[in-house]
Design an enzyme around this catalytic site. Structure first.
Site, PDB file in Angstrom:
ATOM      1  N   ASN A  45    -102.494  18.222  85.986  1.00 29.48           N
ATOM      2  CA  ASN A  45    -102.381  16.864  85.888  1.00 29.48           C
ATOM      3  C   ASN A  45    -103.850  16.629  85.633  1.00 29.48           C
ATOM      4  OD1 ASN A  45    -101.133  17.336  88.903  1.00 29.48           O
ATOM      5  ND2 ASN A  45     -99.927  15.680  87.688  1.00 29.48           N
ATOM      6  N   LYS A 133     -96.503  27.511  88.522  1.00 33.59           N
ATOM      7  CA  LYS A 133     -96.301  27.293  87.095  1.00 33.59           C
ATOM      8  C   LYS A 133     -97.590  28.600  87.183  1.00 33.59           C
ATOM      9  CE  LYS A 133     -98.543  24.503  85.138  1.00 33.59           C
ATOM     10  NZ  LYS A 133     -98.392  23.130  83.732  1.00 33.59           N
TER      11      LYS A 133
END
Ligand code: SF4
Length: 244
Positions: A45, A133
């Site tokens: 993020n 991921k």
């Protein structure tokens, strides 16, 4: 040709076209796998640049991973605050170090290099805060395993190209692409980074620039858009509606 063979063939074409457009990349394994894992956690993020700053500050503040593990949570949070979600990321890092010490007796993840990739994925993702991921990025870039990490760009582009239905969850896309990905880690890394670049520069979330895309001739989304608007400009927004 069955469906998987079709997709494998399509992925090869994607790889060739993107390589022609973006050029070859140098593939070198990242040093220090544990540091690489935590850098990836810090990069969640946020931008790579900010993750770099947080990682440098973390390494400057603590002399070793042992010191990071033993530190108060607030000290780790303060060191990485610049990258956001500091509370969550500090907890992920410290809990991971505690787990390593408890289960392996040493603060090293070198053992993952000897595990089959799917077992290594399972081991990593059993830690809170380490998703598929992050685990796949580590296995590909630090251990040279041919797995295919899927971020938001790869997820979107894969749906548009027709590998999976648009909107498929990232871990399902990762499963589908890993099954047909190139056998060498260097080729996987090249393709992974090229699709991300395509997603950032051309295949935008809302207005893909299909006319300048090297994948236009093999893209399902572009075919559908052209069929709906044969004489008009490329559809540029989701749902193939033209802008007024
Ligand atoms: S042709 Fe358009 S929709 Fe397809 S990958 Fe390229 S930019 Fe994205």
């Amino acid at each position: 040709m069955d469906r998987m063979e079709n997709h494998r063939h399509l992925l090869e074409q994607v790889g060739r076209r993107l390589l022609r457009r973006f050029g070859p990349r140098q593939f070198t394994l990242r040093e220090e796998p544990l540091g690489s894992l935590f850098w990836t956690v810090l990069s969640q993020n946020t931008t790579d640049l900010t993750a770099d700053r947080a990682y440098r500050q973390l390494r400057r503040t603590f002399r070793s991973w042992r010191d990071v593990r033993a530190a108060r949570r607030g000290e780790v949070e303060a060191a990485i605050r610049v990258c956001g979600l500091a509370q969550q990321k500090a907890r992920t890092i410290q809990e991971f170090l505690e787990r390593l010490e408890r289960e392996r007796g040493a603060l090293s993840i070198a053992f993952l290099g000897k595990m089959p990739a799917d077992q290594a994925m399972d081991w990593l993702t059993a830690s809170r805060g380490i998703g598929t991921k992050t685990a796949a990025v580590l296995l590909l870039f630090a251990f040279g395993r041919p797995v295919f990490p899927v971020d938001t760009h790869i997820r979107r582009v894969s749906g548009r190209l027709g590998f999976v239905p648009e909107g498929t969850a990232a871990d399902k896309v990762q499963e589908a692409l890993s099954a047909i990905a190139p056998e060498s880690a260097a080729d996987c890394a090249q393709l992974h980074l090229d699709i991300i670049r395509l997603g950032r520069e051309i295949c935008h979330p809302r207005r893909p620039e299909c006319p300048k895309c090297p994948l236009r001739a093999i893209c399902r989304h572009a075919r559908v858009a052209e069929a709906l608007h044969p004489s008009g400009r490329e559809s540029t927004i989701r749902g193939h509606r033209r802008r007024p």
